[in-house]
Design a protein around this motif. Structure first.
Motif, mmCIF file in Angstrom:
data_model
loop_
_atom_site.group_PDB
_atom_site.id
_atom_site.type_symbol
_atom_site.label_atom_id
_atom_site.label_comp_id
_atom_site.label_asym_id
_atom_site.label_seq_id
_atom_site.Cartn_x
_atom_site.Cartn_y
_atom_site.Cartn_z
ATOM 1 N N ARG A 1 -7.943 20.880 1.053
ATOM 2 C CA ARG A 1 -6.595 20.472 1.392
ATOM 3 C C ARG A 1 -6.558 19.347 2.420
ATOM 4 O O ARG A 1 -5.701 18.476 2.389
ATOM 5 C CB ARG A 1 -5.907 21.723 1.962
ATOM 6 C CG ARG A 1 -4.448 21.625 2.165
ATOM 7 C CD ARG A 1 -3.998 22.838 2.968
ATOM 8 N NE ARG A 1 -2.848 22.431 3.753
ATOM 9 C CZ ARG A 1 -1.702 23.074 3.773
ATOM 10 N NH1 ARG A 1 -1.562 24.175 3.087
ATOM 11 N NH2 ARG A 1 -0.698 22.636 4.489
ATOM 12 N N GLY A 2 -7.538 19.371 3.319
ATOM 13 C CA GLY A 2 -7.596 18.353 4.369
ATOM 14 C C GLY A 2 -7.715 16.942 3.829
ATOM 15 O O GLY A 2 -7.313 15.981 4.489
ATOM 16 N N GLN A 3 -8.257 16.798 2.622
ATOM 17 C CA GLN A 3 -8.412 15.461 2.047
ATOM 18 C C GLN A 3 -7.052 14.821 1.793
ATOM 19 O O GLN A 3 -6.839 13.657 2.082
ATOM 20 C CB GLN A 3 -9.211 15.549 0.734
ATOM 21 C CG GLN A 3 -10.667 15.886 0.948
ATOM 22 C CD GLN A 3 -11.414 14.772 1.636
ATOM 23 O OE1 GLN A 3 -11.306 13.617 1.260
ATOM 24 N NE2 GLN A 3 -12.173 15.113 2.668
ATOM 25 N N GLU B 1 -4.256 15.666 3.273
ATOM 26 C CA GLU B 1 -3.605 15.449 4.571
ATOM 27 C C GLU B 1 -4.124 14.184 5.230
ATOM 28 O O GLU B 1 -3.353 13.373 5.749
ATOM 29 C CB GLU B 1 -3.837 16.665 5.472
ATOM 30 C CG GLU B 1 -3.116 17.907 4.965
ATOM 31 C CD GLU B 1 -3.328 19.108 5.857
ATOM 32 O OE1 GLU B 1 -4.186 19.045 6.748
ATOM 33 O OE2 GLU B 1 -2.632 20.124 5.626
ATOM 34 N N ALA B 2 -5.459 14.004 5.180
ATOM 35 C CA ALA B 2 -6.037 12.808 5.792
ATOM 36 C C ALA B 2 -5.527 11.559 5.074
ATOM 37 O O ALA B 2 -5.176 10.561 5.711
ATOM 38 C CB ALA B 2 -7.566 12.880 5.740
ATOM 39 N N ALA B 3 -5.469 11.630 3.741
ATOM 40 C CA ALA B 3 -5.028 10.470 2.971
ATOM 41 C C ALA B 3 -3.576 10.126 3.302
ATOM 42 O O ALA B 3 -3.212 8.958 3.439
ATOM 43 C CB ALA B 3 -5.194 10.739 1.484
ATOM 44 N N LEU B 4 -2.747 11.156 3.447
ATOM 45 C CA LEU B 4 -1.335 10.902 3.745
ATOM 46 C C LEU B 4 -1.158 10.354 5.159
ATOM 47 O O LEU B 4 -0.356 9.450 5.387
ATOM 48 C CB LEU B 4 -0.511 12.186 3.591
ATOM 49 C CG LEU B 4 -0.353 12.719 2.163
ATOM 50 C CD1 LEU B 4 0.456 14.011 2.176
ATOM 51 C CD2 LEU B 4 0.323 11.692 1.273
ATOM 52 N N THR B 5 -1.938 10.883 6.113
ATOM 53 C CA THR B 5 -1.717 10.432 7.490
ATOM 54 C C THR B 5 -2.241 9.023 7.728
ATOM 55 O O THR B 5 -1.844 8.389 8.696
ATOM 56 C CB THR B 5 -2.344 11.384 8.535
ATOM 57 O OG1 THR B 5 -3.685 11.642 8.166
ATOM 58 C CG2 THR B 5 -1.581 12.666 8.642
ATOM 59 N N VAL B 6 -3.152 8.508 6.887
ATOM 60 C CA VAL B 6 -3.497 7.090 7.068
ATOM 61 C C VAL B 6 -2.478 6.192 6.377
ATOM 62 O O VAL B 6 -2.600 4.978 6.405
ATOM 63 C CB VAL B 6 -4.925 6.719 6.595
ATOM 64 C CG1 VAL B 6 -5.969 7.365 7.471
ATOM 65 C CG2 VAL B 6 -5.136 7.027 5.134
ATOM 66 N N GLY B 7 -1.464 6.795 5.751
ATOM 67 C CA GLY B 7 -0.357 5.992 5.233
ATOM 68 C C GLY B 7 -0.349 5.794 3.730
ATOM 69 O O GLY B 7 0.508 5.094 3.202
ATOM 70 N N LEU B 8 -1.308 6.406 3.018
ATOM 71 C CA LEU B 8 -1.287 6.276 1.564
ATOM 72 C C LEU B 8 -0.097 7.045 0.998
ATOM 73 O O LEU B 8 0.317 8.061 1.549
ATOM 74 C CB LEU B 8 -2.576 6.832 0.949
ATOM 75 C CG LEU B 8 -3.895 6.155 1.305
ATOM 76 C CD1 LEU B 8 -5.041 6.812 0.555
ATOM 77 C CD2 LEU B 8 -3.866 4.679 0.979
ATOM 78 N N SER B 9 0.456 6.547 -0.111
ATOM 79 C CA SER B 9 1.501 7.302 -0.783
ATOM 80 C C SER B 9 0.833 8.457 -1.534
ATOM 81 O O SER B 9 -0.385 8.501 -1.665
ATOM 82 C CB SER B 9 2.233 6.420 -1.781
ATOM 83 O OG SER B 9 1.371 6.100 -2.849
ATOM 84 N N GLN C 1 -1.165 7.124 -4.412
ATOM 85 C CA GLN C 1 -2.409 6.482 -3.987
ATOM 86 C C GLN C 1 -3.443 7.517 -3.551
ATOM 87 O O GLN C 1 -4.633 7.376 -3.837
ATOM 88 C CB GLN C 1 -2.139 5.525 -2.823
ATOM 89 C CG GLN C 1 -1.459 4.238 -3.242
ATOM 90 C CD GLN C 1 -1.083 3.381 -2.042
ATOM 91 O OE1 GLN C 1 -0.669 3.887 -0.999
ATOM 92 N NE2 GLN C 1 -1.237 2.076 -2.193
ATOM 93 N N TYR D 1 -7.002 7.476 -5.336
ATOM 94 C CA TYR D 1 -8.211 6.999 -4.658
ATOM 95 C C TYR D 1 -9.010 8.099 -3.973
ATOM 96 O O TYR D 1 -10.188 7.933 -3.715
ATOM 97 C CB TYR D 1 -7.845 5.932 -3.617
ATOM 98 C CG TYR D 1 -7.182 4.715 -4.210
ATOM 99 C CD1 TYR D 1 -7.896 3.869 -5.048
ATOM 100 C CD2 TYR D 1 -5.841 4.430 -3.962
ATOM 101 C CE1 TYR D 1 -7.292 2.772 -5.625
ATOM 102 C CE2 TYR D 1 -5.229 3.332 -4.534
ATOM 103 C CZ TYR D 1 -5.966 2.505 -5.370
ATOM 104 O OH TYR D 1 -5.370 1.418 -5.946
ATOM 105 N N ILE D 2 -8.339 9.200 -3.623
ATOM 106 C CA ILE D 2 -9.036 10.213 -2.830
ATOM 107 C C ILE D 2 -9.259 11.506 -3.616
ATOM 108 O O ILE D 2 -10.384 11.986 -3.729
ATOM 109 C CB ILE D 2 -8.247 10.539 -1.533
ATOM 110 C CG1 ILE D 2 -7.972 9.261 -0.742
ATOM 111 C CG2 ILE D 2 -8.994 11.558 -0.685
ATOM 112 C CD1 ILE D 2 -9.200 8.481 -0.359
#
Lengths: 238, 257
Positions: free
Chosen positions: A124-126, A128-136, A139, A143-144
């Motif tokens: 799940r953290g993946q 969360e990390a992707a969203l907090t760096v600003g990816l939609s 995206q 990508y993740i």
């Protein structure tokens, strides 16, 4: 001896009457499987993601569809499209067409569950990390999540690919002249050679299925060298 | 500026990580949040970029409500950096790719620009020589420094740290803290750090919060909250955290003698 003798029919088993007449035999199984696999894979991703949608009005219909198809025997699905497609699209729908259609629907529903399980297996953290760096959200999936999920899905996909290839033999029932049908035709022409004919059919399926599995194993090994951090598929082996 | 107005969140019955929290954090402030486990510290951080939805109340960042359903979440999130306890690096990408991804996909930087920026950040966290390594080839401390660099690549005004050193081996904690300390000293960035690293709090925090049961019990300067807290609950907690340290030190001393 009869078995060896059967090899004089090799062309009929492998390609049917092709190139002079219509395609058949093992080649037809391979073509059918290739069509079913590529299309169903594409739809499986849509179905699998749909089933994971946070929106109920998307999630429920996708879930119903997948569950209904999955709880129906493949034979029923093949019959159903055999009668239903010509009714819907007109008489020009070939038996090959309806067999391919049925296999796509069947394959997509089963693989949708593989897709879903693969996505859920990514920590799940993946996301969360992707969203907090600003990816939609799209995206982040693209990508993740998906690249990691595909690696997790790969073994299940391949075993399903092999079983779907073997399931193409069910097209025999609606009159597609594929390998099984070839065996039936030969055995009817030469009733004393029934065992030999079916042995040839088995050999054909085995050769292709086994080759796919071997190829898959080597592919997994090769991809396995890209380390996927803590969810390595083989414990202890990184 | 981050403003919590009467924020309430409930997980299940009897589990209320945020119980009508009112809080306002000025721009550039370095805030350390401590408290027992289950107090709601992590949730306090996670509701800011809306990784968790709240049940009541409002959170306002620089005048814009993020709890509003019409809020542009991707935009809000790109202005907030978050560092997780479990690092959450992307395992299928190398260290430098981890850092370059968001600037390229969200900010539209070219590969060259993103690469330049990433190298500068790697230098800042002291990991230029690990640029091509995958996360699995890095130690925990190195992974966490890469994770910090990844967040900084978006040049956020706010950095949130959710127990950034809790999953690390003791000998690797300092290298991560050093990066955070230099960030805090540089100034200009609002930092909220959930951590029990008292040393870090003493050194650079402008403000320390103590939470328990979803309520902020103590709110003041590091000295006020860590040394002379007003509530008994906080006093017990602090003496535990600090005492454990003292005991360890004594033990080590005896052992070394």
């Amino acid at each position: 001896m009869y078995f060896i003798e059967q090899f004089s029919n090799w062309k009929f088993y492998l390609v049917g009457a092709y190139p002079a007449g219509s395609m058949g035999g093992l080649l037809l199984n391979i073509v059918l499987a290739a069509i079913a696999l590529s299309l169903s894979f594409f739809f499986a991703i849509i179905l699998g993601c749909g089933r994971l949608s946070p929106k109920k009005y998307i999630r429920y219909p996708f879930g119903w569809f997948i569950d209904i198809v999955r709880s129906t025997p493949l034979l029923m699905i093949v019959f159903w499209f055999y009668f239903f497609l010509p009714y819907l699209l007109g008489e020009h729908v070939t038996v090959f067409g309806s067999a391919a259609f049925a296999l796509v629907v069947y394959g997509a529903s089963y693989q949708a569950e593989i897709v879903r399980a693969g996505i859920l297996a990514v920590p799940r953290g993946q996301m969360e990390a992707a969203l907090t760096v600003g990816l939609s959200k799209y995206q982040a999936m693209r990508y993740i999540i998906m690249p990691q999920a595909f690696k997790i899905m790969l073994p299940s996909f391949i075993s399903f690919f092999v079983s779907l290839f073997k399931d193409t033999s069910i097209a025999y029932i609606i009159g597609v002249i594929e390998l099984t049908q070839s065996g039936v035709i030969v055995s009817q022409r030469q009733p004393d050679r029934i065992y030999a004919a079916y042995l040839c059919v088995a050999l054909g399926f085995w050769t292709v299925s086994y080759s796919i599995s071997r190829f898959a194993t080597s592919l997994e090994k090769r991809l396995g060298t890209i380390d996927l951090w803590r969810f390595s598929l083989v414990p202890g082996k990184r | 500026m981050i403003k919590f107005i009467n924020v309430y969140k409930k997980f299940k019955e009897e589990c209320i990580p945020l119980n009508n929290v009112d809080l306002s954090i000025a721009k550039g402030q370095v805030v350390v949040v401590c408290g027992p486990s289950g107090a709601g510290k992590s949730t306090l951080l996670r509701v800011i970029p809306r990784l968790e939805a709240i049940d009541r109340g409002e959170i306002i960042i620089d005048g814009l409500s993020v709890t509003n359903s019409r809020a542009n979440l991707a935009k809000v999130r790109s202005e907030i950096g978050m560092v997780f306890q479990q690092f959450n690096l992307f395992p299928h990408k190398t260290a430098i790719q981890n850092i370059m991804l968001a600037p390229m996909k969200v900010r539209g930087l070219t590969r060259k620009q993103a690469n330049k920026k990433a190298m500068a950040l790697l230098e800042r966290v002291g990991l230029v020589h690990k640029a091509g390594n995958y996360p699995s080839q890095l130690s925990g401390g190195e992974q966490q420094r890469i994770a910090i660099a990844r967040s900084l690549a978006m040049e956020p005004g706010i950095m949130l740290f959710d127990e950034p050193t809790s999953a690390l081996d003791p000998e690797l904690i300092q290298e991560v803290l050093d990066v955070m300390i230099s960030l805090a000293r540089e100034g200009g960035m609002t930092m909220i750090v959930v951590s029990h690293e008292i040393g870090f709090a003493k050194k650079v925090a402008d403000r320390v919060l103590f939470m328990d049961n979803g309520v902020i019990l103590e709110d003041g300067s590091p000295h006020e909250v860590l040394i002379s807290p007003k509530h008994q609950r906080a006093r017990d907690f602090m003496s535990n955290v600090l005492h454990v340290r003292d005991d360890l030190r004594e033990e080590n001393a005896t052992f070394l003698n």
